[in-house]
Design a protein around this motif. Structure first.
Motif, short mmCIF file in Angstrom:
data_model
loop_
_atom_site.label_atom_id
_atom_site.label_comp_id
_atom_site.label_asym_id
_atom_site.label_seq_id
_atom_site.Cartn_x
_atom_site.Cartn_y
_atom_site.Cartn_z
N GLY A 1 0.93 -1.20 0.11
CA GLY A 1 -0.02 -0.17 0.17
C GLY A 1 0.81 1.42 -0.05
O GLY A 1 1.97 1.37 -0.60
N TYR A 2 0.29 2.22 0.77
CA TYR A 2 1.04 3.63 0.87
C TYR A 2 2.28 3.42 1.79
O TYR A 2 2.18 2.80 2.63
CB TYR A 2 0.01 4.63 1.27
N VAL A 3 3.53 3.73 1.05
CA VAL A 3 4.79 3.71 2.04
C VAL A 3 5.04 5.30 2.20
O VAL A 3 5.28 6.19 1.52
CB VAL A 3 5.79 2.98 1.09
N ASP A 4 5.49 5.53 3.56
CA ASP A 4 5.93 6.63 4.05
C ASP A 4 7.44 6.65 3.75
O ASP A 4 8.15 6.29 4.71
CB ASP A 4 5.58 6.82 5.54
N TRP A 5 8.05 7.11 2.67
CA TRP A 5 9.51 6.96 2.43
C TRP A 5 10.33 7.68 3.32
O TRP A 5 11.40 7.27 3.73
CB TRP A 5 9.79 7.20 0.94
N GLN A 6 9.94 9.00 3.85
CA GLN A 6 10.70 9.76 4.49
C GLN A 6 10.90 8.95 6.13
O GLN A 6 11.88 9.08 6.36
CB GLN A 6 10.04 11.16 4.70
N ALA A 7 9.70 8.51 6.31
CA ALA A 7 9.81 7.67 7.71
C ALA A 7 10.72 6.60 7.66
O ALA A 7 11.50 6.39 8.78
CB ALA A 7 8.45 7.29 8.20
N LEU A 8 10.83 6.10 6.52
CA LEU A 8 11.75 4.94 6.36
C LEU A 8 13.24 5.43 6.36
O LEU A 8 14.12 4.76 7.10
CB LEU A 8 11.32 4.23 4.88
N LYS A 9 13.44 6.71 5.54
CA LYS A 9 14.50 7.22 5.47
C LYS A 9 15.34 7.31 6.93
O LYS A 9 16.19 7.46 7.29
CB LYS A 9 14.65 8.33 4.51
N ASP A 10 14.45 7.95 7.73
CA ASP A 10 14.80 8.70 8.86
C ASP A 10 15.05 7.50 9.92
O ASP A 10 15.73 7.91 10.94
CB ASP A 10 13.50 9.42 9.70
N ARG B 1 4.13 5.95 -8.24
CA ARG B 1 4.24 6.67 -7.01
C ARG B 1 5.58 6.11 -5.99
O ARG B 1 6.08 7.20 -5.33
CB ARG B 1 2.88 6.41 -5.93
N ASN B 2 5.57 4.95 -5.83
CA ASN B 2 6.76 4.41 -5.04
C ASN B 2 8.07 4.81 -5.63
O ASN B 2 9.05 5.37 -4.86
CB ASN B 2 6.92 3.00 -5.15
N GLY C 1 9.51 -8.34 8.29
CA GLY C 1 9.85 -7.15 8.92
C GLY C 1 8.90 -6.16 9.17
O GLY C 1 7.87 -5.85 8.66
N GLN C 2 8.88 -5.35 10.35
CA GLN C 2 8.19 -4.37 10.97
C GLN C 2 9.04 -2.96 10.87
O GLN C 2 9.96 -2.98 11.83
CB GLN C 2 7.43 -4.69 12.27
N VAL C 3 8.51 -2.19 10.24
CA VAL C 3 9.38 -0.99 10.15
C VAL C 3 8.48 0.34 10.08
O VAL C 3 7.34 0.34 9.55
CB VAL C 3 10.46 -0.90 8.93
N PRO C 4 8.95 1.57 10.52
CA PRO C 4 8.24 2.93 10.45
C PRO C 4 7.93 3.30 8.85
O PRO C 4 8.93 2.89 8.04
CB PRO C 4 9.23 3.81 10.99
N GLY C 5 6.87 3.51 8.42
CA GLY C 5 6.67 3.79 7.29
C GLY C 5 5.93 2.64 6.36
O GLY C 5 5.47 3.18 5.21
#
Length: 306
Positions: A117-126, A155-156, A288-292
């Protein structure tokens, strides 16, 4: 791939003594014969040593699949091996690091598709992730085998690169012959128009374990041909090709010797890689469980030479 070992049999020529007219060997001839006999003995000894090396028992790899079913396979001595240290892989929850090896450092990444689904790429980067493989598309595994664009691809890739990720793409393949593999490659290249990649374009042939699939009866030889066609087309277009494979595919499907010019993205969810062969990326979990990202996702480590 299992190899047939050929045993070499060497015939050692007998030394013949040349005699003079009187029926006795001259000293000069006898000396030459001794030298020749010595050379023949040395040559025969070397040939015997070489033959012994040829006939050594092959090295056997024991491994398990994701269901813990055991397998064994002969290791191909002609395929490049990795030199990573098992005890340098350190797990801390979902995060993996590679420590205390002066030859390599590492970085972490994800691979995603529309299923995330939607990925918060900035949260992943941070949170410390630096690269991503994004599914560009796939071929359906039904008999029709329709090629589709991943609904989240554009979008990704745009959002990932905007957040500072190094990005590569992958295509989930179900080609049954070289013509279909080339069709898959052309589809990828068409949809990459306008994008710049930092990481490879990956060919991802997989087995469908829980359903019937159009590739169920495709041979390993044919899979290897398909992979070569896809990777060659990608390389000819100016991109870096790479192959995704788990240990079952490395052992029983793909001929890694034939595909040795292409780097490997290796998938294995054991604590350390089971493969003896060299790889650049390791997909070390699919949970895996990750932010974003909501829900489970695949996590990867890249082995970076120092």
């Amino acid at each position: 791939m299992m190899k047939t070992w050929k045993f070499l049999i060497y015939l050692i020529p007998a030394t013949l003594l040349l005699t003079s007219c009187s029926g006795k060997a001259t000293e000069e001839t006898a000396g030459q014969e001794v030298q020749e006999a010595g050379k023949n003995t040395e040559a025969a000894s070397k040939e015997d040593d070489d033959a012994e090396k040829e006939t050594k028992e092959p090295e056997i790899l024991h491994f398990v699949d994701v269901y813990q079913n055991p397998y064994q396979v002969e290791i191909n001595p002609n395929v490049e091996k990795h030199d990573y240290k098992d005890d340098s892989f350190v797990h801390n929850g979902d995060r993996l690091s590679y420590e205390d090896d002066s030859n390599y450092t590492y970085r972490l990444g994800v691979d995603v598709s529309e299923h995330q689904g939607y990925v918060d790429w900035q949260a992943l980067k941070d949170s410390g992730f630096e690269f991503a493989f994004i599914r560009l598309g796939y071929r359906g595994y039904g008999q029709e085998g329709r090629i589709c664009l991943d609904r989240e691809f554009h979008r990704n890739i745009q959002n990932a690169q905007a957040a500072g990720f190094d990005v590569g793409v992958y295509f989930f393949a179900q080609a049954v012959n070289e013509e279909e593999a080339l069709e898959e490659a052309n589809f990828v290249l068409q949809n990459l128009d306008g994008y710049t990649l930092q990481l490879p374009v990956v060919y991802d042939p997989e087995s469908i374990l829980d359903d019937e699939a159009r590739t169920d009866n495709v041979s390993g030889e044919q899979f290897t041909k398909n992979t070569e066609v896809f990777c060659s087309a990608v390389a000819d277009a100016g991109y870096d090709p790479m192959i995704y494979a788990n240990m079952l595919w490395e052992a029983f499907e793909l001929d890694l010797e034939e595909l040795s010019e292409y780097p490997l993205w290796y998938a294995d969810y054991e604590p350390v890689p089971q493969t003896p062969y060299h790889f650049r990326f390791w997909q070390y979990t699919n949970q895996g469980q990750v932010p974003g990202i909501t829900g489970n996702t695949d996590l990867n480590i890249e082995m970076v030479p120092r």
